[in-house]
Design a protein around this motif. Sequence first.
Motif, mmCIF file in Angstrom:
data_model
loop_
_atom_site.group_PDB
_atom_site.id
_atom_site.type_symbol
_atom_site.label_atom_id
_atom_site.label_comp_id
_atom_site.label_asym_id
_atom_site.label_seq_id
_atom_site.Cartn_x
_atom_site.Cartn_y
_atom_site.Cartn_z
ATOM 1 N N ALA A 55 0.664 -1.117 -0.006
ATOM 2 C CA ALA A 55 -0.095 0.071 -0.116
ATOM 3 C C ALA A 55 0.879 1.155 -0.121
ATOM 4 O O ALA A 55 0.403 2.153 -0.603
ATOM 5 N N LEU A 56 2.073 1.140 0.815
ATOM 6 C CA LEU A 56 2.833 2.377 0.884
ATOM 7 C C LEU A 56 3.402 2.688 -0.437
ATOM 8 O O LEU A 56 3.582 4.023 -0.854
ATOM 9 N N ILE A 57 3.784 1.654 -1.311
ATOM 10 C CA ILE A 57 4.158 2.007 -2.827
ATOM 11 C C ILE A 57 3.477 2.007 -3.866
ATOM 12 O O ILE A 57 3.716 2.436 -4.969
ATOM 13 N N ARG A 58 2.023 2.231 -3.361
ATOM 14 C CA ARG A 58 1.025 2.367 -4.573
ATOM 15 C C ARG A 58 1.190 3.731 -5.348
ATOM 16 O O ARG A 58 0.950 3.833 -6.567
ATOM 17 N N ALA A 59 1.703 4.757 -4.582
ATOM 18 C CA ALA A 59 1.709 5.891 -5.433
ATOM 19 C C ALA A 59 2.572 5.779 -6.449
ATOM 20 O O ALA A 59 2.732 6.500 -7.458
ATOM 21 N N TRP A 60 4.116 5.098 -6.026
ATOM 22 C CA TRP A 60 4.933 4.836 -7.382
ATOM 23 C C TRP A 60 4.494 3.961 -8.468
ATOM 24 O O TRP A 60 4.762 4.213 -9.401
ATOM 25 N N ARG A 61 3.464 2.993 -7.984
ATOM 26 C CA ARG A 61 3.099 2.171 -8.959
ATOM 27 C C ARG A 61 2.061 2.742 -9.836
ATOM 28 O O ARG A 61 1.840 2.614 -11.111
ATOM 29 N N ASP A 62 1.053 3.774 -9.244
ATOM 30 C CA ASP A 62 0.232 4.447 -10.119
ATOM 31 C C ASP A 62 0.819 5.837 -10.692
ATOM 32 O O ASP A 62 0.732 5.694 -11.895
ATOM 33 N N ALA A 63 1.057 6.820 -9.939
ATOM 34 C CA ALA A 63 1.275 7.950 -10.506
ATOM 35 C C ALA A 63 2.900 7.934 -11.244
ATOM 36 O O ALA A 63 3.009 8.574 -12.023
ATOM 37 N N GLY A 64 3.670 7.257 -10.428
ATOM 38 C CA GLY A 64 5.086 7.306 -10.659
ATOM 39 C C GLY A 64 5.212 6.226 -12.126
ATOM 40 O O GLY A 64 6.396 6.130 -12.670
ATOM 41 N N GLY A 65 4.268 5.435 -12.393
ATOM 42 C CA GLY A 65 4.670 4.318 -13.381
ATOM 43 C C GLY A 65 5.629 3.393 -13.204
ATOM 44 O O GLY A 65 6.130 2.541 -14.077
#
Length: 119
Positions: free
Chosen positions: A24-34
């Motif tokens: 869940a913490l790395i979701r931002a990099w998976r979604d927005a960061g690609g």
Amino acid sequence: MADPVTFARKLQQEQTLPERRFWALIRAWRDAGGLHWRRQAPIGPYVADFVCKSRKLVVEIDGDTHYSDAGIAHDAQRTAYLAGRGYRVLRFTNADVMQRGEGVFAILMEVLGKPDKES
């Protein structure tokens, strides 16, 4: 131990609470960061908890078994193997992820940059 792929599939199905929290913490990099991340990914004879191959980054979430003499020796061998293949290895304890998630996130920002920018 089973072959790394079979072992990885078993670990994916039995993910721990700290591993789910890290995901869940790395979701931002998976979604927005690609950035593409894999959970319980085989790399040679080892299974990395999390890997971002494009950044050559492995993240290990360590439980109590990693702090015995045998666990420390095994982790050193695993880290040397991964480093020899160009990977940087970050290690966090279960407690780091569960109780200090903001600190883990801050370290990831230092390594990966802000999650909202293209990687």
